[in-house]
Scaffold this motif. Sequence first.
Motif, PDB file in Angstrom:
ATOM      1  N   GLY A 113      -3.406   6.232  -6.921  1.00 34.34           N
ATOM      2  CA  GLY A 113      -4.734   6.607  -6.439  1.00 34.34           C
ATOM      3  C   GLY A 113      -5.584   5.380  -6.132  1.00 34.34           C
ATOM      4  O   GLY A 113      -6.273   5.327  -5.110  1.00 34.34           O
ATOM      5  N   LYS A 114      -5.530   4.391  -7.021  1.00 37.63           N
ATOM      6  CA  LYS A 114      -6.274   3.147  -6.779  1.00 37.63           C
ATOM      7  C   LYS A 114      -5.726   2.410  -5.565  1.00 37.63           C
ATOM      8  O   LYS A 114      -6.476   1.811  -4.798  1.00 37.63           O
TER       9      LYS A 114
ATOM     10  N   GLY B 235      -7.641   1.392  -1.900  1.00 36.88           N
ATOM     11  CA  GLY B 235      -7.797  -0.023  -1.598  1.00 36.88           C
ATOM     12  C   GLY B 235      -8.401  -0.838  -2.725  1.00 36.88           C
ATOM     13  O   GLY B 235      -8.912  -1.936  -2.501  1.00 36.88           O
ATOM     14  N   LYS B 236      -8.338  -0.304  -3.962  1.00 35.92           N
ATOM     15  CA  LYS B 236      -8.937  -1.003  -5.099  1.00 35.92           C
ATOM     16  C   LYS B 236      -8.002  -2.026  -5.722  1.00 35.92           C
ATOM     17  O   LYS B 236      -8.443  -2.900  -6.457  1.00 35.92           O
TER      18      LYS B 236
ATOM     19  N   VAL C 185       2.632  -6.184  -2.811  1.00 41.92           N
ATOM     20  CA  VAL C 185       2.572  -7.097  -1.666  1.00 41.92           C
ATOM     21  C   VAL C 185       2.130  -6.299  -0.441  1.00 41.92           C
ATOM     22  O   VAL C 185       2.261  -5.075  -0.396  1.00 41.92           O
ATOM     23  N   LEU C 186       1.612  -7.018   0.530  1.00 41.04           N
ATOM     24  CA  LEU C 186       1.134  -6.410   1.769  1.00 41.04           C
ATOM     25  C   LEU C 186       1.985  -6.912   2.925  1.00 41.04           C
ATOM     26  O   LEU C 186       2.173  -8.115   3.080  1.00 41.04           O
ATOM     27  N   VAL C 187       2.510  -5.982   3.718  1.00 40.56           N
ATOM     28  CA  VAL C 187       3.300  -6.332   4.897  1.00 40.56           C
ATOM     29  C   VAL C 187       2.523  -5.855   6.119  1.00 40.56           C
ATOM     30  O   VAL C 187       2.319  -4.656   6.303  1.00 40.56           O
TER      31      VAL C 187
ATOM     32  N   ALA D 115      -1.511   0.987   4.255  1.00 36.55           N
ATOM     33  CA  ALA D 115      -2.581   0.212   3.653  1.00 36.55           C
ATOM     34  C   ALA D 115      -3.949   0.839   3.909  1.00 36.55           C
ATOM     35  O   ALA D 115      -4.144   1.592   4.865  1.00 36.55           O
ATOM     36  N   HIS D 116      -4.897   0.505   3.029  1.00 30.93           N
ATOM     37  CA  HIS D 116      -6.292   0.922   3.203  1.00 30.93           C
ATOM     38  C   HIS D 116      -6.891   0.143   4.369  1.00 30.93           C
ATOM     39  O   HIS D 116      -6.374  -0.910   4.758  1.00 30.93           O
TER      40      HIS D 116
END
Length: 194
Positions: free
Chosen positions: A88-89, A93-94, A130-132, A176-177
């Motif tokens: 949920g977080k 985007g938290k 991680v963010l892709v 992603a947010h």
Amino acid sequence: MSRRKLHKDELELWGKVAETAVPMHPKRRKPQDTLRAPKPPAKTPASPIAAFEVSARARSFQPAHDILPDIRERVAKAPVQMDKKAHGKLKQGKLKPEAKLDLHGMTLDQAHPRLTAFILKAYQSQKRLVLVVTGKGKMRDDGGPIPVRLGVLRHQVPQWLTTPPLAQVVLQMTEAHLRHGGGGAYYVYLRRQR
């Protein structure tokens, strides 16, 4: 200009063609067809076998094409493997990604080994999120008969993340947010190292 009347043989031919047609919208009411000749009264069958009609129990409407849903729908419908509270977080985007990989401007041949190395290195260094960044893709249409998907990397990265060797280290993948890229980026939540 007046319309001519159809001959009897033209009406019979049209009736045969119209019987084989499948309606595009079967739920809509059919307008009265003035071109059809009246049907002869139905004969009563002599035995139960003769009462059988072809396609009597078939569904009235079948979709013409089996179209794969959009990548956003497929990723959103994936079952949640991680902690629901953390998920949920993540969706809000938290949670802040610990590392980021930007694949903008790369071809599939360049992006695949880069993504594999990045995810495995992040797993080895015990990072969890991680963010892709894939980008949303360019708006282009060559005008050919085969439609081109918008964002080749955006559609291919989820498949790479769900196949070996990355499937063993990836726990969850979501879009992603907006503050981290929205539809052009994915959060990749990695498993704990054992």
